[in-house]
Structure formats: structure tokens, C-alpha cells
Motif scaffolding. Sequence first.
Motif, PDB file in Angstrom:
ATOM      1  N   VAL A  96      32.242  44.354 -10.982  1.00  0.00           N
ATOM      2  CA  VAL A  96      32.534  45.636 -10.183  1.00  0.00           C
ATOM      3  C   VAL A  96      31.032  46.124  -9.473  1.00  0.00           C
ATOM      4  N   VAL A  97      31.274  46.346  -8.023  1.00  0.00           N
ATOM      5  CA  VAL A  97      30.215  46.933  -7.558  1.00  0.00           C
ATOM      6  C   VAL A  97      30.559  48.391  -7.418  1.00  0.00           C
ATOM      7  N   GLU A  98      29.383  49.276  -7.781  1.00  0.00           N
ATOM      8  CA  GLU A  98      29.531  50.699  -7.689  1.00  0.00           C
ATOM      9  C   GLU A  98      28.383  51.095  -6.762  1.00  0.00           C
ATOM     10  N   GLY A  99      29.022  51.701  -5.881  1.00  0.00           N
ATOM     11  CA  GLY A  99      28.310  52.541  -4.763  1.00  0.00           C
ATOM     12  C   GLY A  99      27.559  53.579  -5.140  1.00  0.00           C
ATOM     13  N   ALA A 123      24.838  49.440  -6.029  1.00  0.00           N
ATOM     14  CA  ALA A 123      24.794  49.423  -4.693  1.00  0.00           C
ATOM     15  C   ALA A 123      24.150  50.914  -4.109  1.00  0.00           C
ATOM     16  N   ALA A 182      32.703  39.907  -6.328  1.00  0.00           N
ATOM     17  CA  ALA A 182      33.365  41.009  -7.068  1.00  0.00           C
ATOM     18  C   ALA A 182      34.792  41.192  -6.930  1.00  0.00           C
ATOM     19  N   VAL A 185      35.228  46.972  -5.801  1.00  0.00           N
ATOM     20  CA  VAL A 185      34.251  47.831  -5.514  1.00  0.00           C
ATOM     21  C   VAL A 185      34.667  49.412  -5.485  1.00  0.00           C
ATOM     22  N   ASP A 212      30.057  45.579   3.849  1.00  0.00           N
ATOM     23  CA  ASP A 212      29.380  44.763   2.593  1.00  0.00           C
ATOM     24  C   ASP A 212      30.554  45.041   1.269  1.00  0.00           C
ATOM     25  N   ALA A 213      31.285  45.840   1.479  1.00  0.00           N
ATOM     26  CA  ALA A 213      32.400  46.061   0.297  1.00  0.00           C
ATOM     27  C   ALA A 213      33.384  44.711   0.560  1.00  0.00           C
ATOM     28  N   ALA A 216      31.744  41.631  -0.428  1.00  0.00           N
ATOM     29  CA  ALA A 216      31.418  41.377  -1.740  1.00  0.00           C
ATOM     30  C   ALA A 216      32.550  40.971  -2.540  1.00  0.00           C
ATOM     31  N   LEU A 217      33.826  41.325  -1.984  1.00  0.00           N
ATOM     32  CA  LEU A 217      34.842  41.125  -2.841  1.00  0.00           C
ATOM     33  C   LEU A 217      35.655  39.762  -2.741  1.00  0.00           C
ATOM     34  N   LEU A 223      39.299  47.742  -3.284  1.00  0.00           N
ATOM     35  CA  LEU A 223      38.126  48.774  -3.141  1.00  0.00           C
ATOM     36  C   LEU A 223      38.843  50.169  -3.361  1.00  0.00           C
TER      37      LEU A 223
END
Length: 324
Positions: A96-99, A123, A182, A185, A212-213, A216-217, A223
Motif C-alpha cells: 500500500v502507498v500512503e500519501g 509518499a 502496489a 494507493v 504517480d499513483a 505505482a499500482l 486508489l
Amino acid sequence: MRTIVLMSTILLLAACRAGEDGAPEPQAAEPAGEEQAMAEASAPEEEAAETESEQPHADPLQSVLDAQPDEIQARFDARHPRETLEFFGIEPGMIVVEGLPGGGWYTRILLPYLGSEGELIAANYPLDMWPNFPFADEAFLENIRKWPEEFPQQTEGWCDGDCADVRTFWFGDMPAEVEGAADAVLFIRVLHNMAAFQNSGIDNYLDQAFADAHAALKPGGILGVVQHEAREDMPDDWADGSAGYLKQAFVIERAEAAGFELVDSSAINANPNDQPTTDEVVWRLPPSLSVPEDAENAEALRAQYESIGESNRMTLKFRKPGET
């Protein structure tokens, strides 16, 4: 005058309270003969019951939420972490990407929930965006430059045991190894500042974050967006992010322009009591309660804003097209 404020509250993670260790139960005299046989026959059932009680919590997310310190749990009624993460389909073992994790309110939940089979990729706003904040003096900027190395160290105090690994990047400078890695996100209350600076013509920060999201996925990845929501009848120049609010139609438009498909929306984080005027900003509400100290009615305003609760928020689920 509207002021862009970044409130990153650093919370201390309290140690989880273990179950109480009671004194041993008094032992009966050793049975003999038939009583002994009956006791031995019942032993497997007792052992099975003990083994069952030692099994992992049947609901891992609830177990993680129950273990959070009081400061985190105090905001559950306003932020609905269980409902929000379930709506986005976040599960243990995911990447998981966490903004903009900031002080780590969601990070503290995600680390133990994703577990050691998962990974959290934090991120942050683009490094060249930070000087646009009025509070960002040289000392602050020198400190924020250390964030990529210091944030993973900071998270070590937020989770013990079965925890996700952590790595970091700046929006606009995403490492190649993150591309297509990912499962999800999360943009939770992070889009308004990027939109405000983008709309000021400084740089395309918001569009870069969505790009970017998307990159990344994995195909089919999710998202998840939670964002302070402006009413559609509010003026566009007020709902440009500088007051903290964005219109849902605008967020959907920018996400779709980046290649996402809207899957679903939810009222999980809606608050109809939040009805700002064009003279008000989102940071007047909890947890910030930012009221000028010299205001004649400062105490009354704080009480009024406290009674409203946290902001009205859209909750949107997008998908990157393609097969998973």
C-alpha cells in the motif's frame, strides 16, 4: 484571509495492554481409579479449548483497532478507519502507498494490519513544494529534507511484532521499483494543498500525484480518496484547495484524466453539519480548531466548531484499468 496550514500531529503510540495474568487456579487433589480415567479422557477437550483460545483474532482489523492508543481511538467516530479500509478493500499482505502520512494516524493502523507479508510505501509532497508553505523557514526545510530516512525510523516506535516494512519517496520522484508494485494507493486528506498550489500556477503537483499513483499500482489496483468536500454550489475560486476543500466533481475529473475509473463512492466520512462560508477554512474544525487568539469570541467559536465535528469528506474508490 485564508491561510494554508499543515497540521501534522505526532502521536505517541502506547503499548498494547496485554491480558491480565491471574493467579493459578487452586488444584484439586489427584483423582484415583475411575475418577482418574475420566479426568484423562476429558484432557483432550480441555487442551483443544486452550489451543482454540490461543488462535489469532478472527477479525485482524478489529484486533489492530482495539490495540490502538486512546489518542488514535478518540478519532474513530469521526474518521471511521474500519469502514474506510474495508470500503477500499485493504487486506493483510498488501503493498500500500500512503500519501502524506504526516504524524502517522493511519500508518499506525496499517503497519500491523498489513503485517510482515505486506509493505507500506510512504509518499510525501514533492520536496520543491514545501517552500510554498508560509511556515516553511530554512530550519523547517532542512528538517523535511531528512524525511525519507527518518520516517521509517520513526515508524519503528509505532508497531511491534508482525509489522509491514516501510520505504519512502517524494511525489514526482518515484523510484522505478515502485512502478506496478502496489495493490492500493491511499490519498486520505492530502489533495487540497497540491490542488491549491497547482491552481496557483506554481507546478502540476496534483496531476503529478495522480500520475504517480497510477504508475505505482498494479493493473486492477485501487486508489482510495478521502478528501474535505466542498458543496458543488460553492465558488470555484474558494473550493480550489486553499481553504482545505475540493469539489467531488473536480477530484473525479482529475483522477479520470490520470487514467482511473471511478468504482464507487460512499458517505462513510460525510458530515452534513460542516457548512462553511467563503470566509471559513477547514482548519477551523477539530482536530486543529484554528481560531485567531485575538478574536473577541474565540472561546465561543471553538465551542461552535467543536460541536460541528471533523470536516465533511468525500470517500471515492477508483480503479486502474486492467486485469489483476
